[in-house]
Motif scaffolding. Structure first.
Motif, short mmCIF file in Angstrom:
data_model
loop_
_atom_site.label_atom_id
_atom_site.label_comp_id
_atom_site.label_asym_id
_atom_site.label_seq_id
_atom_site.Cartn_x
_atom_site.Cartn_y
_atom_site.Cartn_z
N ASN A 2 0.80 -1.22 0.00
CA ASN A 2 0.00 0.00 0.00
C ASN A 2 0.84 1.27 0.00
OD1 ASN A 2 -2.55 -1.34 0.16
ND2 ASN A 2 -2.15 -1.74 2.32
N TYR A 3 2.13 1.15 0.32
CA TYR A 3 2.96 2.34 0.46
C TYR A 3 4.23 2.24 -0.39
CZ TYR A 3 -0.01 3.55 4.41
OH TYR A 3 -1.08 3.87 5.20
N MET A 33 -5.48 5.83 -0.88
CA MET A 33 -4.39 4.87 -1.05
C MET A 33 -3.23 5.54 -1.78
SD MET A 33 -6.47 1.42 -2.14
CE MET A 33 -4.96 0.45 -2.07
N LEU A 40 -5.04 -5.35 -5.18
CA LEU A 40 -4.84 -4.77 -3.86
C LEU A 40 -3.90 -5.62 -2.99
CD1 LEU A 40 -8.46 -3.61 -2.96
CD2 LEU A 40 -6.53 -2.20 -3.68
N ASN A 41 -3.85 -6.92 -3.24
CA ASN A 41 -3.02 -7.81 -2.44
C ASN A 41 -1.72 -8.20 -3.14
OD1 ASN A 41 -4.98 -7.94 -0.35
ND2 ASN A 41 -6.13 -9.44 -1.52
#
Length: 231
Positions: A2-3, A33, A40-41
């Protein structure tokens, strides 16, 4: 992921060159986000991957004037600047969470890569995966702080060389016997030479027995015919 810092750490974990990643402004992105990944995963980075970043999530003050709707000039220049700036931000982001120990390990690893411990040590380190290298570097730092010990060598053996037993000779207090239940090969020999060089102090001497255990009087399991080594 996510980062931004997660991207950089994953790239390093996979052993990919950091300059193989291209950072890009997404056409559409979520305001909640930082990464605009298709999955997303997502956990694995691909070579020559394009990473879309929402620059306004944490870096609004830097990029607030980069992509205004009325700004039409020099689109390629702005894209390249975006990419270069995010490469610098990614480096800083990955370092920002480092402890003093992590920083020292980074410097120690650089010393290994710069032949400070010899060419053989540099080649041997490459035989270990990333997690194993982290364990070795932690052990070296601990050794600098407390001094070398046989317990530390045993810890390295237990964590890095499967199916081994380390013995301390009763007849010679400076003799260490190591049994490894695997066939001898160059990779294994190079790993063992590296661990002995880095974690066994003088005047200790290490004897290594591959595949077949040596016989020990009084212990029947080690006295099987055609399955022992005489020492």
């Amino acid at each position: 992921m996510n980062y931004l810092w997660e991207v950089m750490l994953q790239v390093r974990k996979q052993g990919m060159p950091e300059n193989s990643i291209r950072y890009q402004m997404p056409r559409e992105f979520s305001a909640y986000m930082e990464l605009s990944a298709p999955c997303l995963n997502q956990e694995i980075m691909e070579e020559e991957a394009v990473v879309e970043i929402n620059p306004y999530y944490r870096f609004y003050n830097i990029f607030k004037d980069f992509f205004r709707p009325d700004l039409k000039e020099f689109p390629k220049l702005r894209e390249n600047l975006f990419h270069l700036i995010f490469h610098m931000l990614a480096q800083n982001d990955a370092l920002s969470g480092m402890s003093r120990e992590e920083y020292h390990k980074k410097l120690l690893y650089q010393d290994l890569m710069d032949y400070a411990f010899g060419a053989d040590a540099k080649e041997a380190v490459a035989l270990f995966d990333r997690d194993e290298r982290e364990f070795i570097l932690s052990g070296l730092l601990k050794q600098y702080e407390t001094g070398s010990s046989l317990d530390m060598f045993k810890d390295m053996m237990e964590a890095l060389i499967p199916n081994n037993i380390v013995y301390h000779s009763c007849q010679n207090s400076y003799e260490i016997l190591v049994y490894i239940g695997r066939k001898k090969d160059k990779s294994l020999v190079d790993k063992m030479n590296f661990l002995i060089k880095m974690f066994v102090e003088l005047p200790y001497h290490v004897e290594i027995y591959y595949e077949y255990h040596f016989g020990i009087m009084g212990i029947e399991e080690t006295m099987s015919m055609d399955e022992i080594i005489l020492c």
